[in-house]
Design an enzyme around this catalytic site. Sequence first.
Site: not given
Ligand SMILES: [Zn+2]
Length: 357
Positions: A73, A75, A129-130, A158, A332
Amino acid sequence: MENPLTPEVLADPVALTRALVDIESVSLNEKAIADCVEEVLRKVPHLTTFRHSNTVMARTDLGRSSRVVLAGHLDTVPLNNNFPSTMRGDLMYGCGTSDMKSGVAFALHLAVTLPDPRYDVTYLFYEAEEIESRYNGLTLVAEAHPQWLQADFAVLLEPTYGIVEAGCQGTMRAIVTTHGERAHAARSWHGVNAIHGAGEVLRRLGEYQARRVTIDGCDYREGLNAVRINGGVAGNVVPDRCEIEVNYRYAPDRDPAAAEAHLREVFAGFDLAVTDAAAGAAPGLDAPAAQEFLAAVGAAPIGKLGWTDVARFAAMGIPALNFGPGDPNLAHHKDEHVEITKIRDGAATLHRWLSPL
Ligand SMILES: [Zn+2]
């Protein structure tokens, strides 16, 4: 803007990671990065490139007997004083370094530098995706161009810290409701207290023995927990209703129907309603491309406990796993970073796996 993804940058997965991190792409703001990725891919003669919204897909069509997907992803979660990237020794800091522009860099580097992979390869760079699933580029592509996702095996890049994380657990939420009869608290013997009735539900949860399951050599550990409880009418009323919300994380040998049947067994005699469910994904490591991938990595896979997009591929009958250089524990986080050696090692592994025989 001049495209920072120059040929020299594309040739080096570390430089490429850094260049991707330095294109801001918080969810729903992926246009700039998708433009850069698309422009690069369209110039590559061995690829055919397509775009849907801010998701870019490029693929080889060499007539190989199997096709694999490499997906990442584009984003990131919102910035947190961690943009642009910075280097500290062997570590690259910045939003998206771990989750998952280092993984995206693998796919983009291979797409550009590997004209004759062992399998036909579909490279997917997707948006959003987030955030909620309805924005997810894979959701949008599955609706608009399902054939883009067709493959025999998929690798989602990932963060896994260079380990293969296979399959993923399913998740289900349900409300267990106890019923009673209202009465004035001063004459409570006229009523039936629904909150007291919840005691038996909590007792069963407290005594619950969660399963541990091994599938294809991967361990999965289940969990069943009360996550919220709600009851009460007023300070002087015997309550007639209490709701206990439970969350069940289940190993991928159970589908949502089997998971629900299990919950109904655990809470037999109680009113139970499922409010949300997502199927897990079996590791699916017996696919030949998966076996060759494991051989290239050279380390045993582990079970993925959280829910990820591998389940979307599994739902289409495509075995999928996670493999990326980032540390999932840092995703994150403000201090998100990736180790340069993990980028170099992972890129070498993927090269080994995809290089012609
Ligand atoms: Zn991810």
